[in-house]
Design a protein around this motif. Structure first.
Motif, PDB file in Angstrom:
ATOM      1  N   ASP A   1      -7.919   9.304 -16.338  1.00  0.00           N
ATOM      2  CA  ASP A   1      -9.247   9.897 -16.325  1.00  0.00           C
ATOM      3  C   ASP A   1     -10.298   8.911 -15.823  1.00  0.00           C
ATOM      4  N   GLY A   2     -11.085   9.351 -14.848  1.00  0.00           N
ATOM      5  CA  GLY A   2     -12.224   8.562 -14.394  1.00  0.00           C
ATOM      6  C   GLY A   2     -11.964   7.613 -13.239  1.00  0.00           C
ATOM      7  N   ILE A   3     -10.723   7.448 -12.827  1.00  0.00           N
ATOM      8  CA  ILE A   3     -10.451   6.517 -11.720  1.00  0.00           C
ATOM      9  C   ILE A   3     -10.699   7.230 -10.389  1.00  0.00           C
ATOM     10  N   SER A   4     -11.374   6.539  -9.484  1.00  0.00           N
ATOM     11  CA  SER A   4     -11.614   7.117  -8.160  1.00  0.00           C
ATOM     12  C   SER A   4     -10.380   6.904  -7.285  1.00  0.00           C
ATOM     13  N   GLN A   5     -10.293   7.677  -6.233  1.00  0.00           N
ATOM     14  CA  GLN A   5      -9.184   7.530  -5.293  1.00  0.00           C
ATOM     15  C   GLN A   5      -9.178   6.127  -4.704  1.00  0.00           C
ATOM     16  N   LYS A   6     -10.364   5.623  -4.339  1.00  0.00           N
ATOM     17  CA  LYS A   6     -10.472   4.289  -3.752  1.00  0.00           C
ATOM     18  C   LYS A   6     -10.001   3.218  -4.736  1.00  0.00           C
ATOM     19  N   MET A   7     -10.436   3.301  -5.995  1.00  0.00           N
ATOM     20  CA  MET A   7     -10.069   2.288  -6.982  1.00  0.00           C
ATOM     21  C   MET A   7      -8.580   2.356  -7.309  1.00  0.00           C
ATOM     22  N   LEU A   8      -8.029   3.555  -7.402  1.00  0.00           N
ATOM     23  CA  LEU A   8      -6.598   3.698  -7.649  1.00  0.00           C
ATOM     24  C   LEU A   8      -5.812   3.072  -6.508  1.00  0.00           C
ATOM     25  N   SER A   9      -6.226   3.343  -5.283  1.00  0.00           N
ATOM     26  CA  SER A   9      -5.550   2.794  -4.112  1.00  0.00           C
ATOM     27  C   SER A   9      -5.626   1.266  -4.097  1.00  0.00           C
ATOM     28  N   GLN A  10      -6.812   0.713  -4.334  1.00  0.00           N
ATOM     29  CA  GLN A  10      -6.978  -0.748  -4.337  1.00  0.00           C
ATOM     30  C   GLN A  10      -6.158  -1.405  -5.438  1.00  0.00           C
ATOM     31  N   THR A  11      -6.186  -0.817  -6.633  1.00  0.00           N
ATOM     32  CA  THR A  11      -5.472  -1.415  -7.760  1.00  0.00           C
ATOM     33  C   THR A  11      -3.969  -1.333  -7.550  1.00  0.00           C
ATOM     34  N   LEU A  12      -3.481  -0.211  -7.041  1.00  0.00           N
ATOM     35  CA  LEU A  12      -2.047  -0.089  -6.745  1.00  0.00           C
ATOM     36  C   LEU A  12      -1.619  -1.125  -5.715  1.00  0.00           C
ATOM     37  N   ARG A  13      -2.447  -1.338  -4.691  1.00  0.00           N
ATOM     38  CA  ARG A  13      -2.126  -2.348  -3.674  1.00  0.00           C
ATOM     39  C   ARG A  13      -2.033  -3.734  -4.307  1.00  0.00           C
ATOM     40  N   SER A  14      -2.984  -4.068  -5.173  1.00  0.00           N
ATOM     41  CA  SER A  14      -2.969  -5.378  -5.842  1.00  0.00           C
ATOM     42  C   SER A  14      -1.745  -5.519  -6.738  1.00  0.00           C
ATOM     43  N   LEU A  15      -1.434  -4.487  -7.489  1.00  0.00           N
ATOM     44  CA  LEU A  15      -0.258  -4.533  -8.371  1.00  0.00           C
ATOM     45  C   LEU A  15       1.034  -4.634  -7.571  1.00  0.00           C
ATOM     46  N   GLU A  16       1.073  -3.958  -6.426  1.00  0.00           N
ATOM     47  CA  GLU A  16       2.249  -4.053  -5.546  1.00  0.00           C
ATOM     48  C   GLU A  16       2.361  -5.462  -4.979  1.00  0.00           C
ATOM     49  N   ARG A  17       1.247  -6.031  -4.560  1.00  0.00           N
ATOM     50  CA  ARG A  17       1.244  -7.400  -4.014  1.00  0.00           C
ATOM     51  C   ARG A  17       1.743  -8.402  -5.047  1.00  0.00           C
ATOM     52  N   ASP A  18       1.382  -8.182  -6.320  1.00  0.00           N
ATOM     53  CA  ASP A  18       1.796  -9.079  -7.398  1.00  0.00           C
ATOM     54  C   ASP A  18       3.232  -8.825  -7.866  1.00  0.00           C
ATOM     55  N   GLY A  19       3.883  -7.809  -7.321  1.00  0.00           N
ATOM     56  CA  GLY A  19       5.262  -7.521  -7.700  1.00  0.00           C
ATOM     57  C   GLY A  19       5.389  -6.736  -8.986  1.00  0.00           C
ATOM     58  N   LEU A  20       4.305  -6.124  -9.435  1.00  0.00           N
ATOM     59  CA  LEU A  20       4.326  -5.385 -10.697  1.00  0.00           C
ATOM     60  C   LEU A  20       4.599  -3.899 -10.498  1.00  0.00           C
TER      61      LEU A  20
END
Length: 145
Positions: A66-85
């Motif tokens: 709830d409350g996450i924007s498409q842009k923020m979800l995309s950015q956070t997923l990219r960061s988590l993917e980069r970190d191997g999480l």
């Protein structure tokens, strides 16, 4: 090397032996700070806990958090993917389907965070009571001035 620091095995930088003695202990290149920067943002833990229940597509994540924007979800997923999480899987369908899953490293982090999550669930009512008491004291002080 500054006074009060020692070299940690496997880490080329320095670590303070006693927190607070070295003002640079949480410098930008400190591994602890880097990890805390990753998990302390508003969305990372929510994404990891949501993916902890199973693989999910982007829009499913967006609906569940709830409350996450498409842009923020995309950015956070990219960061988590980069970190191997988090792992991203692209399925060549029409239209292309993308799903996300927690990695073993992400699962380890989620397991480590579980005590904090449990604490929050047990203690949020006590925190809410403390906030009300604080706000009441602040209101009384403001009225007294």
């Amino acid at each position: 090397m500054q006074e009060g620091t020692f070299t940690a095995p496997g880490y080329a930088g320095e670590t303070a032996s006693v927190p607070g003695h070295d003002p640079d202990v949480y410098a930008a290149d400190c591994p602890t700070r880097q990890l805390l920067d990753r998990i302390a943002d508003k969305w990372s833990v929510l994404i990891l806990t949501t993916l902890g229940a199973g693989e999910m597509r982007f829009n499913g994540l967006k609906r569940r958090i709830d409350g996450i924007s498409q842009k923020m979800l995309s950015q956070t997923l990219r960061s988590l993917e980069r970190d191997g999480l988090v792992a991203r899987a692209v399925v060549p369908t029409v239209p292309v389907s993308v799903s996300y899953a927690i990695t073993p490293l992400g699962r380890e982090l989620l397991d480590a965070l579980q005590a904090m999550i449990d604490w929050a669930e047990r203690r949020m009512s006590a925190v809410a009571l403390a906030q009300v008491a604080y706000d009441d004291r602040e209101r009384e002080l403001a009225l007294a001035v």
